[in-house]
Design a protein around this motif. Structure first.
Motif, mmCIF file in Angstrom:
data_model
loop_
_atom_site.group_PDB
_atom_site.id
_atom_site.type_symbol
_atom_site.label_atom_id
_atom_site.label_comp_id
_atom_site.label_asym_id
_atom_site.label_seq_id
_atom_site.Cartn_x
_atom_site.Cartn_y
_atom_site.Cartn_z
ATOM 1 N N ALA A 161 0.847 -0.979 -0.053
ATOM 2 C CA ALA A 161 0.152 0.104 0.004
ATOM 3 C C ALA A 161 0.890 1.202 -0.025
ATOM 4 C CB ALA A 161 -1.070 0.075 1.325
ATOM 5 N N SER A 162 2.103 1.043 0.189
ATOM 6 C CA SER A 162 3.140 2.208 0.235
ATOM 7 C C SER A 162 3.143 2.908 -1.107
ATOM 8 C CB SER A 162 4.311 1.816 0.607
ATOM 9 O OG SER A 162 5.486 2.718 0.665
ATOM 10 N N GLN A 163 3.194 4.212 -1.094
ATOM 11 C CA GLN A 163 3.278 5.112 -2.475
ATOM 12 C C GLN A 163 4.500 5.859 -2.604
ATOM 13 O OE1 GLN A 163 0.935 4.355 -4.463
ATOM 14 N NE2 GLN A 163 -0.143 2.794 -3.282
ATOM 15 N N HIS A 164 5.433 5.603 -1.614
ATOM 16 C CA HIS A 164 6.422 6.765 -1.528
ATOM 17 C C HIS A 164 7.365 6.431 -2.656
ATOM 18 C CE1 HIS A 164 9.910 4.567 0.013
ATOM 19 N NE2 HIS A 164 9.173 3.991 1.029
ATOM 20 N N ASP A 165 7.986 7.245 -3.087
ATOM 21 C CA ASP A 165 9.213 6.974 -4.137
ATOM 22 C C ASP A 165 10.249 6.292 -3.537
ATOM 23 O OD1 ASP A 165 7.721 8.797 -5.919
ATOM 24 O OD2 ASP A 165 8.917 10.565 -5.238
ATOM 25 N N GLY A 166 10.528 5.339 -4.508
ATOM 26 C CA GLY A 166 11.797 4.383 -4.401
ATOM 27 C C GLY A 166 11.441 2.923 -3.584
ATOM 28 N N LYS A 167 10.233 3.046 -3.243
ATOM 29 C CA LYS A 167 9.801 1.843 -2.559
ATOM 30 C C LYS A 167 9.858 0.612 -3.510
ATOM 31 C CE LYS A 167 8.170 -0.370 1.088
ATOM 32 N NZ LYS A 167 9.245 -0.645 2.138
ATOM 33 N N GLU A 168 9.273 0.773 -4.809
ATOM 34 C CA GLU A 168 9.236 -0.190 -5.816
ATOM 35 C C GLU A 168 10.727 -0.721 -6.109
ATOM 36 O OE1 GLU A 168 7.499 -1.337 -10.069
ATOM 37 O OE2 GLU A 168 6.446 0.477 -9.105
ATOM 38 N N THR A 169 11.306 0.130 -6.267
ATOM 39 C CA THR A 169 12.784 0.040 -6.603
ATOM 40 C C THR A 169 13.702 -0.758 -5.468
ATOM 41 O OG1 THR A 169 12.940 2.018 -7.889
ATOM 42 C CG2 THR A 169 15.049 1.253 -7.081
ATOM 43 N N GLU A 170 13.247 -0.491 -4.304
ATOM 44 C CA GLU A 170 13.981 -1.192 -2.875
ATOM 45 C C GLU A 170 13.143 -2.688 -3.008
ATOM 46 O OE1 GLU A 170 12.482 -0.930 1.649
ATOM 47 O OE2 GLU A 170 12.969 0.971 0.551
ATOM 48 N N LEU A 171 12.044 -2.753 -3.268
ATOM 49 C CA LEU A 171 11.421 -4.224 -3.304
ATOM 50 C C LEU A 171 11.999 -5.205 -4.510
ATOM 51 C CD1 LEU A 171 7.994 -3.147 -2.173
ATOM 52 C CD2 LEU A 171 9.480 -4.453 -0.751
ATOM 53 N N LEU A 172 12.016 -4.464 -5.662
ATOM 54 C CA LEU A 172 12.696 -5.050 -6.935
ATOM 55 C C LEU A 172 14.073 -5.512 -6.386
ATOM 56 C CD1 LEU A 172 11.254 -2.868 -9.551
ATOM 57 C CD2 LEU A 172 10.542 -5.385 -8.986
ATOM 58 N N ALA A 173 14.689 -4.635 -5.879
ATOM 59 C CA ALA A 173 16.364 -4.752 -5.466
ATOM 60 C C ALA A 173 16.333 -6.184 -4.380
ATOM 61 C CB ALA A 173 16.896 -3.591 -4.923
ATOM 62 N N ALA A 174 15.349 -6.104 -3.642
ATOM 63 C CA ALA A 174 15.272 -7.306 -2.521
ATOM 64 C C ALA A 174 14.984 -8.513 -3.236
ATOM 65 C CB ALA A 174 14.116 -6.988 -1.278
ATOM 66 N N GLY A 175 14.712 -8.451 -4.376
ATOM 67 C CA GLY A 175 14.430 -9.941 -5.219
ATOM 68 C C GLY A 175 13.295 -10.332 -5.879
ATOM 69 N N ALA A 176 12.237 -9.077 -5.752
ATOM 70 C CA ALA A 176 11.012 -9.480 -6.281
ATOM 71 C C ALA A 176 10.988 -9.177 -7.870
ATOM 72 C CB ALA A 176 10.022 -8.274 -5.728
ATOM 73 N N ILE A 177 10.118 -9.884 -8.504
ATOM 74 C CA ILE A 177 10.103 -9.501 -10.076
ATOM 75 C C ILE A 177 9.081 -8.619 -10.460
ATOM 76 C CG2 ILE A 177 10.564 -12.009 -10.481
ATOM 77 C CD1 ILE A 177 7.682 -12.548 -11.137
ATOM 78 N N ALA A 178 8.120 -8.439 -9.507
ATOM 79 C CA ALA A 178 7.090 -7.420 -9.531
ATOM 80 C C ALA A 178 6.653 -6.794 -8.302
ATOM 81 C CB ALA A 178 5.988 -8.184 -10.400
ATOM 82 N N VAL A 179 5.888 -5.641 -8.351
ATOM 83 C CA VAL A 179 5.447 -4.898 -7.206
ATOM 84 C C VAL A 179 4.021 -4.581 -7.398
ATOM 85 C CG1 VAL A 179 5.620 -3.037 -5.225
ATOM 86 C CG2 VAL A 179 7.760 -4.230 -6.441
#
Length: 123
Positions: free
Chosen positions: A84-102
């Motif tokens: 539910a987080s909308q802050h800038d950089g969150k998606e990039t952070e999660l992709l860097a943690a190993g996700a294929i999508a957010v």
């Protein structure tokens, strides 16, 4: 049939997602209310994909993913985060943690299955 391990601390979200994914077809859902429970479930039957909430008490989604990656045979299972987080950089952070999508919360139950299948196909 895709076996999906869904981890979220909100039972209603687990239920809505399970119903939506099973109706969309081709998805078997294993639901867990915590990262700790997800570790047990994943060891009992290896999933094809992880769908993880980000903000959870105890183990967060990224912490859960890191722990799941340590389980033999699960290091390469694709992971998708729901946030539910909308802050800038969150998606990039999660992709860097190993996700294929957010994917964003609230999600559309009518399109959730398609969004997951797209992510698994690299779209």
């Amino acid at each position: 049939m895709i076996k999906l391990l869904h981890v979220d601390d909100e039972a209603d979200i687990l239920e809505i997602a399970r119903m939506a994914l099973e109706i969309s077809g081709g998805v078997e859902v294993v639901s867990c209310l915590s990262g700790e429970r997800a570790l047990v479930a994943a060891k009992q039957g290896a999933p094809d994909v992880f769908l993880l909430d980000v903000m959870m008490p105890g183990m967060t989604g990224p912490q859960t993913l890191a722990a799941l990656r340590e389980v033999p045979g699960l290091a390469d299972v694709p992971a998708i985060f729901l946030t539910a987080s909308q802050h800038d950089g969150k998606e990039t952070e999660l992709l860097a943690a190993g996700a294929i999508a957010v994917l964003k919360k609230p999600f559309d139950p009518l399109t959730l299955g398609d969004e997951i299948k797209k992510a698994l196909n690299g779209n």
